[in-house]
Structure formats: structure tokens, C-alpha cells
Design an enzyme around this catalytic site. Structure first.
Site, PDB file in Angstrom:
ATOM      1  N   LYS A  13      -8.254   1.749   8.262  1.00  0.00           N
ATOM      2  CA  LYS A  13      -7.812   3.184   7.807  1.00  0.00           C
ATOM      3  C   LYS A  13      -7.492   2.892   6.161  1.00  0.00           C
ATOM      4  CE  LYS A  13      -7.033   5.562  11.901  1.00  0.00           C
ATOM      5  NZ  LYS A  13      -5.918   6.376  12.502  1.00  0.00           N
ATOM      6  N   LYS A  14      -6.695   2.007   5.906  1.00  0.00           N
ATOM      7  CA  LYS A  14      -6.102   1.772   4.570  1.00  0.00           C
ATOM      8  C   LYS A  14      -7.666   1.389   3.575  1.00  0.00           C
ATOM      9  CE  LYS A  14      -1.534  -0.256   5.201  1.00  0.00           C
ATOM     10  NZ  LYS A  14      -0.686  -1.321   4.801  1.00  0.00           N
ATOM     11  N   ASP A  74       2.367  -2.872   0.310  1.00  0.00           N
ATOM     12  CA  ASP A  74       3.390  -2.806   1.379  1.00  0.00           C
ATOM     13  C   ASP A  74       4.102  -1.522   1.424  1.00  0.00           C
ATOM     14  OD1 ASP A  74       4.966  -4.142   3.519  1.00  0.00           O
ATOM     15  OD2 ASP A  74       6.572  -4.314   2.104  1.00  0.00           O
ATOM     16  N   GLY A 158       1.131   4.579  12.456  1.00  0.00           N
ATOM     17  CA  GLY A 158       2.612   4.346  12.138  1.00  0.00           C
ATOM     18  C   GLY A 158       3.414   5.691  12.527  1.00  0.00           C
ATOM     19  N   LYS A 180      -4.756  14.111   2.658  1.00  0.00           N
ATOM     20  CA  LYS A 180      -3.540  13.146   2.685  1.00  0.00           C
ATOM     21  C   LYS A 180      -3.738  12.183   1.482  1.00  0.00           C
ATOM     22  CE  LYS A 180      -1.582   9.310   5.334  1.00  0.00           C
ATOM     23  NZ  LYS A 180      -1.490   8.671   6.810  1.00  0.00           N
ATOM     24  N   HIS A 185       1.872   8.707  -0.246  1.00  0.00           N
ATOM     25  CA  HIS A 185       2.689   7.526  -1.089  1.00  0.00           C
ATOM     26  C   HIS A 185       1.584   6.467  -1.350  1.00  0.00           C
ATOM     27  CE1 HIS A 185       2.395   6.662   3.235  1.00  0.00           C
ATOM     28  NE2 HIS A 185       2.743   5.464   2.997  1.00  0.00           N
TER      29      HIS A 185
END
Length: 206
Positions: A13-14, A74, A158, A180, A185
Site C-alpha cells: 500500500k505504501k 517512518d 494500522g 487520503k 501524513h
């Protein structure tokens, strides 16, 4: 000429998120690879005290091992009622790294008696770009909101199912990926890297 950039993650997904952001900004000359696309190398544990330290360490490891420009991030959740925790421990809050369900339910249990007006939180992401022998860049993105008492939604991962962004009634997990990308973030941090990725692509094309 195609510029290959390694995103130091195995999280699909990232990977898709960065690919969407790159294409949306017209950087089609950049090919974003994931760790599954390169030869496996030892990955150091995340021992930094900050998101920035961990992101930069991961990007350096990936660039050193592959010789490719590397991006790493991170990220985690900072909860006001828990003095900013779980923070850098977000992915292993319940003990086992990456157990999203256990992490989420432990956090909900810890916040059980916290009233709604004190359930503020922010998703934080530090993203680093390391170009071997040339430069290193670290940027930061934040996404503020509140935490609900029951998980809602199936998008994301998450803590997304319990995080309601400012100005929204839906949780992050109820937002479409395209929604999104523009506000999260990670989206904010990755977009902050885009001028540097553009410079890299232009330098390699000359």
C-alpha cells in the site's frame, strides 16, 4: 530516460501510494521499485529515537546495498493523552512488529476511560531520500485528528480505522485512496520530496 528510485518497504500500500503521487505530479520518468524488486539485503532494526532518524537509517541502508537512490519513511501515531506515544513504537505497540489488530485494540483499551474531548492525536511521517554520494533529504508530514472508540472502514492499515481527521466525520479507513493521498501524513511527506525527485530525474536525463 527512466530514473529508478527504491522505496525501502515491502508494504504494497505504501508502494502504490508513492507510485500514484509520482504519476499524478507528472513524473512518469521515475520508476518506483520496492524491496521485493531488488536483491535481498540485511535490514537494520529501527532503533532511532525519532521518526527522522529511523527514516534516514533505512534510506541509507537501501542506497548502500543497491546503489539506487532510496526513499524510506517512518511513521506512527502520536496520542496526546499518552504523551505522544506510541510514536516510533506504533508498529510494535503490542509487542510483535506489524500486528495491526493487536496494536489497535491495545491502544483502544488504554484510552477506554479518556473522554472524547481529550482523544486528540496526529499521524506523523518522516520521509528520507538518499542519493548515494550526492545528498540526503529528510522531510516531515503531520495529519491531525481524533480517535474514535470503535474501528470503522476497511481502507488503509494500522490505526486508520480509529482515526478521524480534522474536518471529517469518516475515519481514515473510510476514505478512498485518492482522498487520503492528498491529506495524509505520508502523502504530505512524500509530496515534499517531489521537487528533489524531479531534480534527480532531470539530472539523470542530461
Amino acid at each position: 530516460m527512466t530514473t529508478r528510485v527504491l522505496l525501502a518497504t515491502r508494504n504494497a500500500k505504501k508502494l502504490e501510494e508513492l507510485r500514484r503521487i509520482v504519476l499524478k505530479r507528472g513524473l512518469g520518468s521515475i520508476e518506483v521499485l520496492g524491496l521485493s524488486d531488488v536483491e535481498e539485503f540485511p535490514e537494520a532494526p529501527e532503533t532511532g529515537a525519532t521518526f527522522e532518524e529511523n527514516a534516514l537509517a533505512k534510506a541509507h541502508d537501501a542506497a548502500r546495498a543497491t546503489g539506487l537512490p532510496a526513499v524510506a519513511d517512518d511513521s506512527g501515531l502520536a496520542v496526546a493523552a499518552l504523551n505522544g506515544m506510541p510514536g516510533v513504537l506504533s508498529a510494535r505497540w503490542a509487542g510483535a512488529h506489524g500486528d495491526d489488530t493487536a496494536n489497535l485494540h491495545l491502544l483502544l483499551g488504554q484510552l477506554k476511560d479518556v473522554p472524547d474531548e481529550r482523544r486528540g492525536a496526529a499521524f506523523v511521517c518522516a520521509a528520507a531520500l538518499v542519493v548515494p554520494g550526492v545528498r540526503e533529504i529528510v522531510v516531515r508530514g503531520e495529519w491531525r485528528g481524533t480517535l474514535v472508540r470503535e474501528p470503522r472502514g476497511t481502507n488503509g492499515f494500522g490505526y486508520d480505522p480509529i482515526f478521524v481527521p480534522e474536518g471529517e466525520t469518516r475515519t481514515s479507513a473510510e476514505l478512498a485512496p485518492s482522498e487520503k493521498d492528498s491529506v495524509s501524513h505520508r502523502g504530505r511527506a512524500l509530496r515534499a520530496l517531489l521537487p528533489h525527485l524531479r531534480e534527480l530525474a532531470e539530472a539523470q536525463s542530461t
